[in-house]
Write a protein that holds these residues in place. Structure first.
Motif, PDB file in Angstrom:
ATOM      1  N   UNK A 139      -9.531  10.890  40.475  1.00 35.50           N
ATOM      2  CA  UNK A 139      -9.435  11.293  39.085  1.00 35.50           C
ATOM      3  C   UNK A 139      -9.849  10.366  38.378  1.00 35.50           C
ATOM      4  N   UNK A 140     -10.777  10.527  37.312  1.00 38.02           N
ATOM      5  CA  UNK A 140     -11.385   9.786  36.524  1.00 38.02           C
ATOM      6  C   UNK A 140     -11.529   9.942  35.105  1.00 38.02           C
ATOM      7  N   UNK A 141     -11.533   9.278  34.301  1.00 38.40           N
ATOM      8  CA  UNK A 141     -11.964   9.575  32.755  1.00 38.40           C
ATOM      9  C   UNK A 141     -13.485   9.227  32.604  1.00 38.40           C
ATOM     10  N   UNK A 142     -14.432  10.073  32.109  1.00 38.60           N
ATOM     11  CA  UNK A 142     -15.634   9.707  31.931  1.00 38.60           C
ATOM     12  C   UNK A 142     -15.923   8.970  30.679  1.00 38.60           C
ATOM     13  N   UNK A 143     -16.873   8.024  30.743  1.00 44.09           N
ATOM     14  CA  UNK A 143     -18.259   8.016  31.660  1.00 44.09           C
ATOM     15  C   UNK A 143     -17.699   7.308  33.133  1.00 44.09           C
ATOM     16  N   UNK A 144     -18.307   7.854  34.110  1.00 40.95           N
ATOM     17  CA  UNK A 144     -18.110   7.482  35.401  1.00 40.95           C
ATOM     18  C   UNK A 144     -19.247   6.447  35.890  1.00 40.95           C
ATOM     19  N   UNK A 145     -18.915   5.486  36.692  1.00 42.22           N
ATOM     20  CA  UNK A 145     -19.900   4.578  37.151  1.00 42.22           C
ATOM     21  C   UNK A 145     -21.088   5.371  37.719  1.00 42.22           C
ATOM     22  N   UNK A 146     -22.450   4.747  37.922  1.00 40.08           N
ATOM     23  CA  UNK A 146     -23.474   5.520  38.563  1.00 40.08           C
ATOM     24  C   UNK A 146     -23.130   5.463  40.064  1.00 40.08           C
ATOM     25  N   UNK A 147     -23.841   6.559  40.484  1.00 43.49           N
ATOM     26  CA  UNK A 147     -23.684   6.804  42.201  1.00 43.49           C
ATOM     27  C   UNK A 147     -22.464   7.818  42.284  1.00 43.49           C
ATOM     28  N   UNK A 148     -21.694   8.082  41.336  1.00 50.47           N
ATOM     29  CA  UNK A 148     -20.655   9.056  41.546  1.00 50.47           C
ATOM     30  C   UNK A 148     -20.974  10.524  41.173  1.00 50.47           C
ATOM     31  N   UNK A 149     -20.708  11.502  41.852  1.00 49.87           N
ATOM     32  CA  UNK A 149     -20.916  12.992  41.459  1.00 49.87           C
ATOM     33  C   UNK A 149     -19.441  13.415  40.813  1.00 49.87           C
ATOM     34  N   UNK A 150     -19.414  13.886  39.721  1.00 44.92           N
ATOM     35  CA  UNK A 150     -18.185  14.367  38.897  1.00 44.92           C
ATOM     36  C   UNK A 150     -18.051  15.853  38.677  1.00 44.92           C
ATOM     37  N   UNK A 151     -17.053  16.313  38.409  1.00 41.60           N
ATOM     38  CA  UNK A 151     -16.686  17.643  37.964  1.00 41.60           C
ATOM     39  C   UNK A 151     -15.564  17.782  36.925  1.00 41.60           C
ATOM     40  N   UNK A 152     -15.805  18.061  35.903  1.00 41.59           N
ATOM     41  CA  UNK A 152     -15.076  17.871  34.531  1.00 41.59           C
ATOM     42  C   UNK A 152     -13.916  18.956  34.786  1.00 41.59           C
ATOM     43  N   UNK A 153     -12.615  18.484  34.679  1.00 46.92           N
ATOM     44  CA  UNK A 153     -11.514  19.470  34.882  1.00 46.92           C
ATOM     45  C   UNK A 153     -10.726  19.637  33.594  1.00 46.92           C
ATOM     46  N   UNK A 154     -10.881  18.804  32.512  1.00 45.78           N
ATOM     47  CA  UNK A 154     -10.031  18.979  31.284  1.00 45.78           C
ATOM     48  C   UNK A 154     -10.983  18.293  30.286  1.00 45.78           C
ATOM     49  N   UNK A 155     -11.151  18.978  29.079  1.00 41.65           N
ATOM     50  CA  UNK A 155     -11.835  18.333  27.941  1.00 41.65           C
ATOM     51  C   UNK A 155     -10.724  18.350  26.833  1.00 41.65           C
ATOM     52  N   UNK A 156     -10.329  17.299  26.277  1.00 41.61           N
ATOM     53  CA  UNK A 156      -9.258  17.011  25.175  1.00 41.61           C
ATOM     54  C   UNK A 156      -9.628  16.194  24.038  1.00 41.61           C
ATOM     55  N   UNK A 157      -8.907  16.468  23.032  1.00 43.94           N
ATOM     56  CA  UNK A 157      -9.149  15.646  21.733  1.00 43.94           C
ATOM     57  C   UNK A 157      -8.435  14.058  22.170  1.00 43.94           C
ATOM     58  N   UNK A 158      -8.836  13.047  21.509  1.00 41.93           N
ATOM     59  CA  UNK A 158      -8.439  11.842  21.467  1.00 41.93           C
ATOM     60  C   UNK A 158      -7.491  11.620  20.510  1.00 41.93           C
ATOM     61  N   UNK A 159      -6.333  11.000  20.799  1.00 38.34           N
ATOM     62  CA  UNK A 159      -5.281  10.601  20.053  1.00 38.34           C
ATOM     63  C   UNK A 159      -5.299   9.182  19.763  1.00 38.34           C
TER      64      UNK A 159
END
Length: 276
Positions: A139-159
């Motif tokens: 489980x990572x926060x984007x942006x992710x390093x190159x070479x990784x595939x990702x699928x977004x699970x949640x999009x949220x405001x920043x606090x």
């Protein structure tokens, strides 16, 4: 196609059967015609009210049901005989949001006998252990390093999190422009683009660094600076003496599941399918 036949025989209506099977009506009709051609006889008579089983269709129905039941039993036996192992899941912050628990439940259903190990990785490695092979998925926060595939699970405001005595703590929300003169606690430089994202962009004043969530909030409480965090994490990491307020003028944060793009091992695939 046998399942399509059984559902159609139970509904005697192509539209309702297609809805149960989550396929289009034309696709289901095509499957039934193909099955009839392969068998060499008609299973249904098409009538204005829908479908009526022919004598051959009526005779085939209990056989098809038995075959489907035996197929399901066979799949269960195959799953039980499947090789077992341990899936290592890397993470850097608490996931929460009901995401992790549900994904693990579905993974265990698909891969019975497999163990799961959660690996907490510091911010020095923004891949959460994928780059060095220590994690299988993460489980990572984007942006992710190159070479990784990702699928977004949640999009949220920043606090923004700050001590409760801060001059802006009483605001309902804060424009990021008002924070430009404030120092922030940064991720390590090794975090790369992720460090800049959680600083709100270039030019932000850095008052200190931390490599873990606990270290970040300790630094905030010590007065080294403020910190940006995702809306969901503002609740997960609630601390006495700290307040978190939504920030305008910033793009949202995106939580994702990540894996090595070339990794197609069954356990990895099964875990990723848990988010479908």
């Amino acid at each position: 196609m046998l399942k399509s036949f059984v559902v159609a025989a139970e509904e005697l209506n192509v539209t309702r059967a297609a809805e149960r099977l989550f396929v289009s009506q034309p696709a289901l009709s095509k499957q039934l015609r193909t099955l009839e051609r392969q068998l060499g006889f008609t299973l249904f008579d098409r009538v204005p009210s829908g479908l009526v089983l022919t004598r051959q269709g009526t005779a085939l129905l209990p056989v098809a049901r038995d075959l489907l039941a035996r197929w399901d039993e066979g799949l269960d036996l195959v799953r039980q005989a499947a090789p077992t192992g341990t899936l290592v899941i890397g993470l850097q912050t608490a996931v929460g949001r009901g995401i992790q628990a549900e994904a693990l439940r579905r993974f265990r259903e698909r891969m019975p006998g497999w163990m799961v190990s959660l690996r907490v990785v510091g911010w020095e490695d923004p891949s959460a252990g994928l780059s060095d092979g220590g994690s299988d998925v993460a489980f990572v926060w984007l942006p992710a390093p190159e070479g990784l595939a990702t699928k977004v699970l949640a999009t949220e405001r920043r606090f923004v999190a700050m001590p409760e005595g801060h001059r802006l703590a009483g605001r309902e929300e804060i424009d990021f422009a008002e924070l430009r003169e404030e120092p922030f606690v940064a991720l390590p430089e090794a975090a790369g683009p992720l460090r800049e994202f959680w600083l709100g962009g270039p030019g932000t004043i850095v008052g200190g660094e931390a490599s873990s969530p606990d270290g970040v909030f300790e630094a905030v409480m010590a007065g080294l600076g403020l910190v940006l965090l995702a809306e969901g994490n503002a609740e997960l990491y609630r601390r006495p003496g700290l307040v978190a307020r939504p920030v305008t003028g910033l793009s949202p944060a995106r939580l994702a599941v990540a894996w090595r793009a070339a990794d197609h091992r069954p356990a990895v695939t099964a875990f990723l399918r848990s988010f479908a």
